[in-house]
Design a protein around this motif. Sequence first.
Motif, PDB file in Angstrom:
ATOM      1  N   THR A 161       0.853  -1.267  -0.181  1.00  0.00           N
ATOM      2  CA  THR A 161      -0.061   0.103   0.200  1.00  0.00           C
ATOM      3  C   THR A 161       0.900   1.313   0.086  1.00  0.00           C
ATOM      4  N   LYS A 162       1.990   1.222   1.014  1.00  0.00           N
ATOM      5  CA  LYS A 162       2.790   2.254   0.603  1.00  0.00           C
ATOM      6  C   LYS A 162       3.540   2.577  -0.431  1.00  0.00           C
ATOM      7  N   ASP A 163       3.803   1.363  -1.145  1.00  0.00           N
ATOM      8  CA  ASP A 163       4.622   1.508  -2.385  1.00  0.00           C
ATOM      9  C   ASP A 163       3.853   1.956  -3.278  1.00  0.00           C
ATOM     10  N   LYS A 164       2.245   1.594  -3.435  1.00  0.00           N
ATOM     11  CA  LYS A 164       1.659   2.355  -4.524  1.00  0.00           C
ATOM     12  C   LYS A 164       1.286   3.649  -4.125  1.00  0.00           C
TER      13      LYS A 164
ATOM     14  N   LEU B  84      -8.203   7.726  -8.909  1.00  0.00           N
ATOM     15  CA  LEU B  84      -6.796   7.827  -8.360  1.00  0.00           C
ATOM     16  C   LEU B  84      -5.887   8.654  -8.586  1.00  0.00           C
ATOM     17  N   LEU B  85      -5.581   8.775  -9.869  1.00  0.00           N
ATOM     18  CA  LEU B  85      -4.601   9.834 -10.393  1.00  0.00           C
ATOM     19  C   LEU B  85      -5.143  11.381 -10.212  1.00  0.00           C
TER      20      LEU B  85
ATOM     21  N   ASP C 166       4.261  -0.848 -12.044  1.00  0.00           N
ATOM     22  CA  ASP C 166       3.809  -2.061 -11.812  1.00  0.00           C
ATOM     23  C   ASP C 166       3.119  -1.961 -10.409  1.00  0.00           C
ATOM     24  N   SER C 167       3.715  -1.128  -9.457  1.00  0.00           N
ATOM     25  CA  SER C 167       3.431  -1.115  -7.907  1.00  0.00           C
ATOM     26  C   SER C 167       1.991  -0.431  -8.093  1.00  0.00           C
ATOM     27  N   VAL C 168       1.449   0.312  -9.030  1.00  0.00           N
ATOM     28  CA  VAL C 168       0.173   1.190  -9.094  1.00  0.00           C
ATOM     29  C   VAL C 168      -0.803   0.146  -9.404  1.00  0.00           C
TER      30      VAL C 168
ATOM     31  N   GLU D 201      -2.454  -2.784  -7.954  1.00  0.00           N
ATOM     32  CA  GLU D 201      -3.482  -2.543  -6.984  1.00  0.00           C
ATOM     33  C   GLU D 201      -4.809  -1.845  -7.315  1.00  0.00           C
ATOM     34  N   ILE D 202      -4.665  -1.613  -8.684  1.00  0.00           N
ATOM     35  CA  ILE D 202      -5.911  -1.117  -9.035  1.00  0.00           C
ATOM     36  C   ILE D 202      -6.779  -2.150  -9.880  1.00  0.00           C
ATOM     37  N   PRO D 203      -8.137  -1.881  -9.449  1.00  0.00           N
ATOM     38  CA  PRO D 203      -9.123  -2.851 -10.088  1.00  0.00           C
ATOM     39  C   PRO D 203      -8.873  -2.931 -11.798  1.00  0.00           C
TER      40      PRO D 203
END
Length: 520
Positions: free
Chosen positions: A4-7, A51-52, A87-89, A92-94
């Motif tokens: 979560t922190k990475d994202k 999100l953005l 990749d990190s983001v 975690e996104i649907p």
Amino acid sequence: MTATKDKAMAVVELPMLLFLRIADGDGAMSALEMERFDALLHSPDWCRSPLLRQSLPLTERDKGALWRRYVDGDLAVDSGAVAAALDSVLAEIPSEEQAIFEQDLLSFSRRILEAADRHAGWFRTDQKAHVSFEALGELIRRPSARGHAAALYRMSKTRPVPTDSDGALHLALAGDDSFWRGGKLSLSCLRVIDETHDVKTFDFVAEPRKFFCYEPGQFVTLELPIDGRMVRRSYTISSSPSRPHILSVTVKRVENGLVSNWLHDHFRAGMTLSADGPYGKFTCVDGAAGPYLFISGGSGVTPVMSMARWLLDTAADADIRFVHFARRPEDFVYERELRMLEARFPNFRCAFACSRATPDEWSGPVGRFSIDLLSLLAPDMMSRAVYLCGPDGFTESVRAGLTEAGFDMSRFAQESFGGAPSPAAASAKPADAPPAKIVFSTSGKEIECTSSDYVLDIALANGIEAANSCRAGQCGVCKTTALEGKAVHDCTDSLTEEDIGLGLILACRARPEGILVVDL
């Protein structure tokens, strides 16, 4: 650090990474580019991703700190760093939100590119910014390219970088930017080699230097400034990926050929051009396994020559028969090299045939292709995997002959790049086509047309810049995103399932149904 922190960190950093890659690629960031960046952060009307949109104020808040990290060398902006952040983001996104997020990133990058071009001046472009933009587009659109780059980047953070004594190819551990695996790049001509009286090979190195990664048999699209306009042509890579320092294309002079004649007459060592790729599915990598029979006609020798070089470099037991057809002996491309390979490798055998030679010119087999002639040149052809490339009439004869002889066509591959659309594809266009409209979102143009019109044709006819090359659905250069609406294709040969899932279309072979919104 948790996922979560990475994202959370990555989504804040991403706009800054994209901006720096495009705007500072030439080391001369302009005030216009910085103003555009600030405006995009401050007024996110262009952004559809929740999100953005939520993260942009945080990027605006932290841009000073991010800039200091960049100046100090603590914020990497190479392909690997961007891929890792993506990749990190995206992990975690649907899935239903990913496409919107990706399109917003592409839209953001394109607006920064526009500012870079405006700074370059009228009728000019910021070439380095364009190269960076294309590379970023590959990472955003293609999960496979992104995943590979991210994996190498993470590996470089956990393993020591080898010294030069460990071998040049180990530079992969130093970051993905050491290797070109796709997208645009600048090439500098190292040398020009006369192969025959009307065929030249052009050897290139990348600027800045990179190792070339591709599959033998693939091709690149060259961009050439001819007569005041940018002209694109695709050529097979004739070199082997087992020798990654140099990328070569072999070009035959064609009567009234705009690009081939210009290259032969004007292009010299030390000159530069841009290239895009690699493209194409005609390769022995993951194809039918050996023993192999490579059959070529005329300049169709180039992709199978790349495969032969690669197999002999990398496979100790490579068993290859190489049969080349040409009009006359002086037209045999690579003849000397092929005969040297035969003398050096016991499992490599080559044979040549001429269609128009006189007895005084040639003592070998003479005549047009026939299955009887092929049986003479390759007696064990039925037990081999066949890879074929050459002019249309030649390849049709070979294919028909093998089929009639009972060859197992599951072990047959043919290069069809550059050919005209098949009659079946052409007849797919309706005679009385209903009206349609194409909305070009980037250019801001809405063009009335019919459902029989191709997206690329409409774009070019209305002054809209659109990359293209083969115009037959084979090369994939014209891929673009359908943002809304439906497109019907005559040919989807160069679209992967991944491309289709991302909403990509082939502009040269796609026709609109009703209203179609495209990212051009």
